[in-house]
Design an enzyme around this catalytic site. Structure first.
Site, PDB file in Angstrom:
ATOM      1  NE  ARG A 106       2.682   7.454  15.618  1.00  0.00           N
ATOM      2  CZ  ARG A 106       4.008   7.575  15.663  1.00  0.00           C
ATOM      3  NH1 ARG A 106       4.653   7.505  16.805  1.00  0.00           N
ATOM      4  NH2 ARG A 106       4.700   7.761  14.564  1.00  0.00           N
ATOM      5  CG  HIS A 133       5.233   4.897  10.028  1.00  0.00           C
ATOM      6  ND1 HIS A 133       4.434   6.018  10.071  1.00  0.00           N
ATOM      7  CD2 HIS A 133       6.319   5.180  10.807  1.00  0.00           C
ATOM      8  CE1 HIS A 133       5.010   6.924  10.852  1.00  0.00           C
ATOM      9  NE2 HIS A 133       6.149   6.454  11.298  1.00  0.00           N
ATOM     10  CD  GLN A 136       9.822   7.145   8.972  1.00  0.00           C
ATOM     11  OE1 GLN A 136       9.392   7.572  10.017  1.00  0.00           O
ATOM     12  NE2 GLN A 136      10.987   7.522   8.482  1.00  0.00           N
ATOM     13  CG  ASP A 229      11.558   0.137  13.323  1.00  0.00           C
ATOM     14  OD1 ASP A 229      11.785   1.016  14.181  1.00  0.00           O
ATOM     15  OD2 ASP A 229      10.417  -0.355  13.133  1.00  0.00           O
ATOM     16  CB  CYS A 270      11.528   4.997  10.988  1.00  0.00           C
ATOM     17  SG  CYS A 270      11.525   3.593  12.122  1.00  0.00           S
ATOM     18  NE  ARG A 315       7.811  10.723   9.005  1.00  0.00           N
ATOM     19  CZ  ARG A 315       7.237  10.330  10.168  1.00  0.00           C
ATOM     20  NH1 ARG A 315       7.975  10.032  11.195  1.00  0.00           N
ATOM     21  NH2 ARG A 315       5.932  10.208  10.255  1.00  0.00           N
TER      22      ARG A 315
END
Ligand code: CP
Ligand code: NVA
Length: 329
Positions: A106, A133, A136, A229, A270, A315
């Site tokens: 990440r 991402h 996700q 988001d 998310c 997730r």
């Protein structure tokens, strides 16, 4: 379906059939977890988890998923390894590739995770970059599929900064899997033209549609999924807050937006989310700009149609599927 040895850097690299396979595997692993059936098929292996940005969900998901698969983990935090300061990404990749069977990364630019993947010699998984991402996306698709029973024809509206990792990735995921994607934002926050063009090609094959609009009521009309988001992403400078709050406040997901959406619409995010003043940044922005919430109204976040915690749980199951498959199920 054999995904052994594959990297997982962006959904652009995966076909709809491969994505479906990963979703099916995640559903199977989730079912086994609920029933207490062990899945430690990768016993004796180890994975490195590099986080140059902070995380709650992604880190915990990788750690728990790896442990469930029988693997050991090493977490490398944003400050205490040599990465980038004393050692290049290519050298780090070659070292970690000798010690670990897989590497999660990440961080910032997508080119960094791509460089890592080029040199590691083991599967590399993107745990979020500025651009994408992808883990996700699997969680989001699984959550939508669980809720509606299918993906094709679902109308998903993304409100907010659609140029960044979440907007980009949702547009890719929807266009590959046959969902109707709407980016609802001021024009300067639309995804870049090149990516839109590429996604229109995926959409032509899957039956998806892509709409970019700055009109909130037209954009969200009849939506099945309303998604948002944070307005300022990790790594962006504090100075952009004022402009973002100004530009994106009309695109907050409010109860009026949800009423305008389809009767059975769900809300996804998310996470983490600024839906109240119970965070340091939320409180600071509240004091500076006289607001009590940002991208989503607290009533929406807490409503029964908000499925954000189902999404967060997914997730773990989907990340487990990615590791299980790319290490060889
Ligand atoms: N959604 C998500 O990636 O959360 P974290 O930043 O907590 O990992
Ligand atoms: N756009 C957000 C997503 C967090 C999961 C960020 O990059 O900070």
């Amino acid at each position: 379906m054999d995904l052994k040895g594959r990297n997982f850097l962006t959904l652009k690299d995966y076909s709809p059939e491969e994505i479906t396979y990963l979703l099916d595997l995640a559903a199977e692993l989730k079912d086994k977890k609920k029933k207490g059936i062990p899945v430690d098929i990768h016993r004796g292996k180890n994975v490195a988890l590099i986080f140059e940005k902070t995380s709650t969900r992604t880190r915990c998901s990788f750690e728990v998923a790896a442990h469930d698969l029988g693997m050991g983990t090493t977490y490398l935090d944003p400050v205490s390894s040599q990465i980038g300061k004393k050692e290049s990404i290519a050298d780090t990749a070659r070292v970690l590739g000798r010690i670990y069977e897989g590497i999660e990364y990440r961080g910032y630019g997508q080119e960094i995770v791509e460089e890592l993947a080029r040199h590691a010699g083991v599967p590399v998984w993107n745990g979020l970059t500025n651009e994408y991402h992808p883990t996700q996306m699997l969680a989001d698709l699984l959550t939508i599929r669980e809720h509606f029973g299918h993906l094709k024809g679902i109308r998903l509206v993304y409100m907010g900064d659609a140029r960044y990792n979440m907007g980009n990735s949702l547009m890719i995921a929807c266009s590959k899997m046959g969902l109707d994607f709407v980016a609802c934002a001021p024009e300067k926050y639309f995804p870049n033209e090149e990516l839109v063009k590429q996604c229109r090609e995926y959409a032509a094959a899957s039956g998806a549609t892509i709409t970019l609009t700055d009109d909130v009521m037209a954009g969200t009309k009849g939506a099945d999924v309303v998604y948002t988001d944070v307005w300022v992403s990790m790594g962006e400078p504090d100075e952009v807050w004022e402009e973002r709050i100004h530009d994106l406040t009309p695109y907050r997901v409010t109860e009026a937006v949800m009423e305008n959406a389809g009767e059975k619409a769900i809300f996804l995010h998310c996470l983490p989310s600024f839906h109240d003043l119970k965070t340091k940044i939320g409180k600071e922005m509240g004091e500076r700009f006289g607001i009590t919430e940002m991208e989503v109204a607290d009533q929406v976040f807490e409503a029964p149609y908000s499925k954000v915690f189902d999404e967060a749980e997914n997730r773990m199951h989907t990340i487990k599927a990615v590791m299980a498959a790319t290490l060889g199920v």
